[in-house]
Design an enzyme around this catalytic site. Structure first.
Site, PDB file in Angstrom:
ATOM      1  N   HIS A 371       0.815  -1.213   0.000  1.00 48.84           N
ATOM      2  CA  HIS A 371       0.000   0.000   0.000  1.00 48.84           C
ATOM      3  C   HIS A 371       0.850   1.265   0.000  1.00 48.84           C
ATOM      4  O   HIS A 371       0.313   2.368  -0.111  1.00 48.84           O
ATOM      5  CB  HIS A 371      -0.941   0.005   1.213  1.00 48.84           C
ATOM      6  N   ASP A 372       2.158   1.116   0.117  1.00 47.68           N
ATOM      7  CA  ASP A 372       3.061   2.255  -0.024  1.00 47.68           C
ATOM      8  C   ASP A 372       3.455   2.474  -1.476  1.00 47.68           C
ATOM      9  O   ASP A 372       3.872   3.576  -1.835  1.00 47.68           O
ATOM     10  CB  ASP A 372       4.326   2.026   0.817  1.00 47.68           C
ATOM     11  N   TYR A 450       8.009   4.655  -5.409  1.00 51.44           N
ATOM     12  CA  TYR A 450       9.148   4.513  -4.503  1.00 51.44           C
ATOM     13  C   TYR A 450       8.694   4.098  -3.108  1.00 51.44           C
ATOM     14  O   TYR A 450       7.573   4.411  -2.685  1.00 51.44           O
ATOM     15  CB  TYR A 450       9.912   5.842  -4.430  1.00 51.44           C
ATOM     16  N   SER A 454       4.800   7.031   1.431  1.00 51.80           N
ATOM     17  CA  SER A 454       3.581   7.711   0.980  1.00 51.80           C
ATOM     18  C   SER A 454       2.347   7.133   1.655  1.00 51.80           C
ATOM     19  O   SER A 454       1.316   7.804   1.734  1.00 51.80           O
ATOM     20  CB  SER A 454       3.445   7.624  -0.542  1.00 51.80           C
ATOM     21  N   ARG A 516      -6.791   3.116   2.055  1.00 53.26           N
ATOM     22  CA  ARG A 516      -7.177   1.772   2.507  1.00 53.26           C
ATOM     23  C   ARG A 516      -6.812   1.524   3.962  1.00 53.26           C
ATOM     24  O   ARG A 516      -6.795   0.378   4.422  1.00 53.26           O
ATOM     25  CB  ARG A 516      -6.508   0.733   1.603  1.00 53.26           C
ATOM     26  N   GLU A 519      -8.934  -0.914   6.133  1.00 53.32           N
ATOM     27  CA  GLU A 519      -9.373  -2.185   5.549  1.00 53.32           C
ATOM     28  C   GLU A 519      -9.340  -3.342   6.551  1.00 53.32           C
ATOM     29  O   GLU A 519     -10.278  -4.095   6.675  1.00 53.32           O
ATOM     30  CB  GLU A 519      -8.510  -2.529   4.338  1.00 53.32           C
ATOM     31  N   HIS A 622      -1.784 -12.793   0.021  1.00 55.85           N
ATOM     32  CA  HIS A 622      -3.174 -13.159   0.311  1.00 55.85           C
ATOM     33  C   HIS A 622      -3.285 -14.612   0.751  1.00 55.85           C
ATOM     34  O   HIS A 622      -4.207 -14.976   1.481  1.00 55.85           O
ATOM     35  CB  HIS A 622      -4.058 -12.912  -0.917  1.00 55.85           C
TER      36      HIS A 622
END
Length: 876
Positions: A371-372, A450, A454, A516, A519, A622
């Site tokens: 997710h980054d 990168y 973030s 997210r 989540e 997952h």
């Protein structure tokens, strides 16, 4: 109970209990001379006997036939011999852009093996000169010379007549007339306008997903898409349809449409190229900048948009679409592929085994990293609303079905959904990336590529600005009545997460750098502890440097946080995923002490995320998800489990005292599932299942369908790209795959060439000491090499204006996930040294106060002689 040494008692590690066998130890001390002489005599006799046995075995070994290399070792040797990063579309385009004259086929050498050339792995490695790992033994680098396949210097194994790889010679394309080009672009424009009209009709009829349903949670809450994507997608859709039309008019082959159509015309000045719907280029890049941009731009000075947010994913292999442009692929026999749900139930269900070494936190850290660096934009309606694809009559009426629908068909005899009369699963295609050239459909990454934090700070200047307090370098937080620091609240009642009942108690879902964040609850915990770490660091830096303003405090704290995330990922996570041998061989291991990497940054390397990495390979995590989430209280006496579905979009328990610690302790104690083809029913039947609902979504089917939506080449093509011979039939995969998984694949797919990359990669046997098999390892290695070598601000770089001092590097390399958890979770008193691994010998559970879990000392950031009148980042 406190021991005499001051440690909290932890059974098996530190204890204040009386020492055992006191009498026996006293007897040994009284007769130690006699006992020592006896032991020494026995040792000498044993050594003589052992030497005799070894000499005999050596003679026998010399006379014996050499043993064949195991399949696991063979694949590892193959990967270590590959040059990384691998070729990609950028390499192919630049090759022919720089040399547009296409030679005759007889002069083109791709049909014969190319001589060895100097690659990035074979040249003098600055990391090696600066104390990196030693070279891999030559014996381990040998290749199987019996393979009768043409190979270039990238060591891929595509057949000589294969025209769908980067070593191919571009095919001549017919000269397109101005009229054909103009009419094709006009066709694309009309089709795009027709789609707008269709969306307005659907909006008027309220044809969107019902809030509270699993599909609405997935599309609205999880796969959030920025409003700016809609304009970008309109541009991408126009060019996609124009490419299809020009291909029909010019009778282009699939290969020509995919790989050569971009050279047919320069559309930069075309009226159909809307600059407002393109990712804008920065006006100027500062090569002496000390800090990263928020959106990733200007990291690469020659190509300022490489790795920037809202740019297209890279292509590691040419896209495989049925028409070469956009339509999802079919079977090699020209029939339909098995439904993604059929593959899920036929291959990915059954008994799932627990990992023998890895905790459930390893799954969460992988998700945190993902997710980054990746967030695929999804097609949305005119006002950002969801798109409904499954309703009665939709399949037979194209006047009401959205063209971006790619619903997953559920067999009528489905073992689970048939009891609910459900034959269709909602699925909307990812938004097409904008471009001003002909060519196949690409997809948009909304995040910076990168590994730059973030996920904490956002991927645009606006997001970062909104998350900051603009005081003392701090991030926004909310503080509970008992003084705990939580993420700032999301006050939007329509964000797809907030509940009216919880909002009435002033308990909201949270905001962070990635949408997210809510989540699953351990992901929310991870966001929270890093926000706390940033604020703690900013306040410490202020104490050390009272003259620093808000901007400098924020940027320096952010720079250190990013360095810690990079170090933890490459020191603790990547060796677990790829195995220590491959990690060291490809120079992914961090250096030690105060050493810098010299000349390591390579501006020719695009660090952008590959489509195959985002849509398939990095989704291996997952498979590690447990269906029951474990919680352990602070005393360790009460252990509880909760169904996974009840933790999704349910971050509200974090407002309660002690809950964060309970989930964290459970996560580092619970084993993850093994990486294989088997998944928990919580993700194959009940994903995003809302309260009161009878069923949820199937994550595995969604992953498979997403790969087809993105044009991801099938598994067999990726084998060839990674230096493995193509499987001619299912039997060829017996050495590389789990036997049960291979049998299941052979029953679902008609041909070995039809196997989806996601299913084939998971079916492979993991490499030694690694989580994944060789094909996924190849894709992951390529991406992780790019994220390190293609990042101008990488924390170890020594040839950058933003480099850390040697003393600062020493401190950053002390960073560990164990210390981050200990520092930022209330009630966390003990943890295993490496929390992604299970507590065992060699990975003891230690008190958080132990010096064996070092702390990062920020004193090297104190400026003794600060520069006068130097306001970092102060705006005029």
């Amino acid at each position: 109970m406190e021991s005499s040494r001051g440690y909290t008692e932890i059974p098996g590690v530190y204890t204040s209990s009386p020492r055992a066998f006191v009498g026996a130890r006293r007897l040994c001390r009284n007769y130690q001379t006699c006992i020592g002489a006896t032991v020494l005599t026995l040792l000498i006799i044993s050594l003589v006997g052992l030497a005799s046995v070894l000499i005999g075995q050596s003679i026998a070994t010399n006379n014996a036939e050499p043993q064949p290399m195991s399949a696991t070792n063979r694949t590892l040797v193959t990967l270590m011999a590959l040059p990384f990063p691998r070729r990609d579309r950028d390499w192919y385009n630049s090759r022919w852009d720089e040399n547009p004259v296409i030679p005759d086929a007889k002069d083109y050498p791709s049909s014969t093996p190319e001589p060895p050339t100097t690659t990035q792995d074979s040249r003098s490695d600055p990391e090696e000169r600066d104390g990196g790992d030693e070279d891999v033994d030559e014996e381990e680098m040998m290749m199987n010379e019996d393979l009768n396949w043409a190979r270039g210097d990238d060591r891929s194994l595509f057949p000589r007549d294969d025209g769908f790889n980067w070593a191919r010679m571009p095919e001549p394309v017919p000269n397109v007339t101005d009229r054909d080009l103009s009419e094709s672009l006009a066709f694309g424009s009309r089709d795009e306008q027709w789609r707008d009209e269709l969306e307005r009709r659907m909006e008027a009829r309220n044809m969107s997903l019902q809030p509270g349903t699993p599909s609405h949670y997935h599309q609205h809450s999880f796969r959030k898409t920025s409003p700016i994507v809609r304009g970008m997608a309109k541009q991408g859709y126009l060019m996609e349809r124009a490419t299809q039309e020009i291909g029909r008019r010019m009778k282009l082959s699939r290969e020509q449409s995919t790989m050569d159509s971009r050279r047919m015309a320069d559309l930069g000045a075309s009226p159909y190229c809307d600059s407002e719907n393109q990712r804008s280029h920065p006006t100027r890049c500062d090569e002496k900048a000390l800090y990263r941009s928020a959106d990733g731009s200007c990291n690469n000075l020659k190509n300022p948009l490489w790795g920037a947010s809202f740019t297209a994913f890279r292509r590691g292999l040419p896209a495989i679409y049925d028409d070469g442009v956009s339509i999802p692929r079919r079977s090699v026999a020209k029939s339909e592929l098995p439904s993604a749900r059929q593959v899920s139930t036929g291959v990915h269900t059954g008994h799932h085994a627990e990992s023998k070494s890895y905790t459930h936190l390893a799954m969460t850290w992988g998700q945190f990293v993902d997710h980054d660096i990746t967030a695929t934009a999804q097609t949305k309606g005119p006002a950002g609303e969801t798109i409904k694809c499954c309703f009665e009559g939709a399949l037979n009426n194209d006047t009401i079905i959205h063209p971006e629908c790619l619903a997953i068909q559920i067999p009528k005899n489905d073992s689970f959904y048939s009891s609910f009369n459900k034959t269709c699963m909602e699925f909307t295609r990812s938004a097409p990336a904008p471009r001003c050239e002909l060519g196949p459909r690409d997809q948009l990454n909304q995040l910076t590529a990168y590994l730059d934090g973030s996920i904490i700070y956002g991927s645009t200047s606006e997001e970062m600005d909104n998350l900051r307090q603009h005081t003392d370098g701090l991030l926004k937080t909310q503080v509970t009545d008992d003084g705990r620091e939580l993420l700032p609240p999301s006050n939007d009642s329509n964000d797809g997460c907030n509940l009216k009942t919880q909002m009435g108690w002033h308990r909201y879902c949270f905001q962070s750098g990635d949408s997210r964040v809510n989540e699953q609850i351990m992901l929310t915990v991870m966001h929270t502890i890093w926000a706390r770490e940033h604020n703690s660091m900013a306040l410490t830096l202020k104490d050390l440097n009272p003259e620093w303003n808000d901007e400098r405090l924020f940027q320096e704290a952010r720079r250190i946080i990013v360095a810690q995330i990079q170090h933890i990922t490459y020191h603790e996570y990547i060796p677990s995923v790829l195995g220590p041998t491959l990690t060291k061989a490809k120079r992914l291991s961090p250096l030690e002490g105060s050493k810098h990497l010299l000349l390591s940054y390579d501006p020719s390397i695009n660090a952008g995320i590959s489509n195959e990495f985002a849509a398939a390979a990095f989704r291996f995590g997952h498979s590690m998800i447990q269906g029951l989430v474990q919680k352990i209280d602070q005393e360790g006496k009460n252990v509880a489990f909760q169904q996974l579905k009840k933790t999704l979009f349910n971050p509200f328990p974090l407002y309660d005292i002690g809950v964060m610690g309970d989930y964290a302790r459970g996560s580092i104690a619970q084993m993850s599932c093994a990486v294989d083809t088997y998944f928990s029913a919580q993700v194959t039947h009940r994903l995003f299942q809302a309260r009161g609902a009878k069923y949820g979504l199937d994550l595995v089917a969604i992953n498979i369908q997403r790969g087809r939506d993105h044009g991801i080449p099938p598994y067999n093509r990726w084998r060839m790209m990674c230096g493995f011979p193509p499987a001619l039939n299912f039997t060829d995969l017996r050495q590389d795959m789990d036997r049960g998984a291979l049998d299941a694949l052979s029953k679902v797919y008609k041909s070995v060439d039809d196997i989806d990359l996601y299913s084939g990669g998971l079916a492979e046997l993991p490499m030694k000491d690694a989580l994944v098999g060789p094909t996924f390892a190849c894709i992951l290695t390529d991406q992780f090499v790019r994220l390190k070598r293609g990042d101008r601000f990488w924390y170890e770089n020594g040839d950058s204006p933003a480099k850390f001092t040697p003393n600062q590097l020493v401190e950053i390399r002390k960073a560990s996930l164990a210390r981050i958890l200990c520092n930022n979770i209330d009630g966390m008193t003990a943890i295993q040294r490496w929390p992604l691994r299970h507590f065992e010998t060699g990975n003891p559970r230690l008190p958080c106060a132990s010096i064996a879990i070092p702390k990062v000392d920020l004193s090297p950031w104190q400026e003794d002689d600060p520069l006068e009148n130097y306001n970092y980042g102060k705006k005029d």
